[in-house]
Design a protein around this motif. Sequence first.
Motif, PDB file in Angstrom:
ATOM      1  N   SER A  72      -7.971  -0.464  -2.477  1.00  0.00           N
ATOM      2  CA  SER A  72      -7.937  -0.279  -1.025  1.00  0.00           C
ATOM      3  C   SER A  72      -7.589   1.162  -0.705  1.00  0.00           C
ATOM      4  O   SER A  72      -6.913   1.843  -1.475  1.00  0.00           O
ATOM      5  N   SER A 126      -4.391   7.426   2.165  1.00  0.00           N
ATOM      6  CA  SER A 126      -3.649   7.028   0.967  1.00  0.00           C
ATOM      7  C   SER A 126      -4.421   5.926   0.271  1.00  0.00           C
ATOM      8  O   SER A 126      -5.204   5.193   0.895  1.00  0.00           O
ATOM      9  N   THR A 148      -6.316   3.540   2.779  1.00  0.00           N
ATOM     10  CA  THR A 148      -5.804   3.486   4.139  1.00  0.00           C
ATOM     11  C   THR A 148      -6.085   4.829   4.814  1.00  0.00           C
ATOM     12  O   THR A 148      -5.662   5.874   4.311  1.00  0.00           O
ATOM     13  N   ARG A 176       0.832  -1.201   0.000  1.00  0.00           N
ATOM     14  CA  ARG A 176       0.000   0.000   0.000  1.00  0.00           C
ATOM     15  C   ARG A 176       0.865   1.249   0.000  1.00  0.00           C
ATOM     16  O   ARG A 176       1.984   1.249   0.479  1.00  0.00           O
ATOM     17  N   ASP A 203       2.362   4.651   1.204  1.00  0.00           N
ATOM     18  CA  ASP A 203       2.609   5.191   2.538  1.00  0.00           C
ATOM     19  C   ASP A 203       3.456   6.444   2.382  1.00  0.00           C
ATOM     20  O   ASP A 203       4.671   6.394   2.438  1.00  0.00           O
ATOM     21  N   ARG A 251      -5.881   6.830   8.453  1.00  0.00           N
ATOM     22  CA  ARG A 251      -5.325   6.841   9.804  1.00  0.00           C
ATOM     23  C   ARG A 251      -4.733   5.479  10.183  1.00  0.00           C
ATOM     24  O   ARG A 251      -4.896   4.980  11.293  1.00  0.00           O
ATOM     25  N   GLY A 252      -4.047   4.851   9.230  1.00  0.00           N
ATOM     26  CA  GLY A 252      -3.346   3.597   9.493  1.00  0.00           C
ATOM     27  C   GLY A 252      -4.164   2.339   9.317  1.00  0.00           C
ATOM     28  O   GLY A 252      -3.620   1.231   9.347  1.00  0.00           O
ATOM     29  N   LYS A 253      -5.478   2.442   9.098  1.00  0.00           N
ATOM     30  CA  LYS A 253      -6.323   1.265   8.894  1.00  0.00           C
ATOM     31  C   LYS A 253      -6.686   1.144   7.421  1.00  0.00           C
ATOM     32  O   LYS A 253      -7.107   2.120   6.800  1.00  0.00           O
ATOM     33  N   THR A 254      -6.522  -0.063   6.882  1.00  0.00           N
ATOM     34  CA  THR A 254      -6.755  -0.286   5.456  1.00  0.00           C
ATOM     35  C   THR A 254      -8.113  -0.943   5.232  1.00  0.00           C
ATOM     36  O   THR A 254      -8.468  -1.915   5.911  1.00  0.00           O
ATOM     37  N   TYR A 255      -8.847  -0.409   4.256  1.00  0.00           N
ATOM     38  CA  TYR A 255     -10.152  -0.942   3.877  1.00  0.00           C
ATOM     39  C   TYR A 255     -10.063  -1.396   2.417  1.00  0.00           C
ATOM     40  O   TYR A 255      -9.668  -0.607   1.551  1.00  0.00           O
TER      41      TYR A 255
END
Length: 314
Positions: free
Chosen positions: A238, A231, A240, A223, A225, A242-246
């Motif tokens: 996908s 991002s 991301t 991903r 970064d 606040r640090g969580k990826t969907y």
Amino acid sequence: MRSPRSSDQEALALVCAIAQTRDARITAAALTNHYPAVGAQLQALGVLTRVGDEAAVTSMADHDDSPISLVRSPDGRSFGYFSPQAGWVTAAPGEQTVFALDFEALLPKLLEGLDCALASRPVSLVPGLIWEVGAARLPGRAARVPVWVGRRLSEPTAWASFLEQTRQRPAPGVRLVLSLTPEAKLPKDYVSGHEIIAVQSVIDASQELRIDPQILAARLSHRRDDGQPVSMAADGGSITVRGKTYAFTGTKQRAIIRYLFEAWQRGEPECLTAAVLEAADSGDQVRTLGKAFKGRTDWREFIKEERGRCRIDL
């Protein structure tokens, strides 16, 4: 004595340095004074070819792009130039010979392990700057990935030309752009559908100027970064926050996420929900994001929808 690994790394670094210059050229004087071993290596590979002579040289140690005019030495016996690092540098006979990167020789060597159909006959999209080389076969990916190669992407005019090409030829999902511009100099802008990766970061140092498919596949799947709170992967699969990826698999859901992400990047605080759904081709029966994301609720963790408007909510 240098190891082959060190030599190949230095050769690639020189290739990228020359590629950053306006005409992708270097004089024999610069090669002799600063890169005698790797210069000879690149000539032997056919990557550097002689194209003529000029009354100027390029000091790769002191200058990034501009040629330095040769002047007569104080004693009147020779020609040369003054280097802030090395002092007076005398241009020996023949050092005004000019060499240019031969991209028709270079690109097939770089892409040898990627099985790109057009590697040996690349299609020029922007003459001397951007080439289409076909689709690469990468480990772990069922579908081939379309590939472009570009140089001087840190230079505003070249970058603008690249962006224009992406508008004229939108990426079919994700497009890989292999850049001869070093990683640190690449623009940080997100370009929808495009993953820009510096050649120097994915080279197989044990083989002359050859991109490693395994390293490239790993970089492409990783991903983005870039230090931003939001991002997105180049293929829109996908996001991301606040640090969580969907991750999203549906075409329409990906289109919605991409629309909102690009609006967030442009600094637009809100979007009309109807416009977002229309852009995603969601159909007349789908009038809210709740219906578009039917079956999942995690999108509400980072998207706010109210009164006919929606936005990425941080």
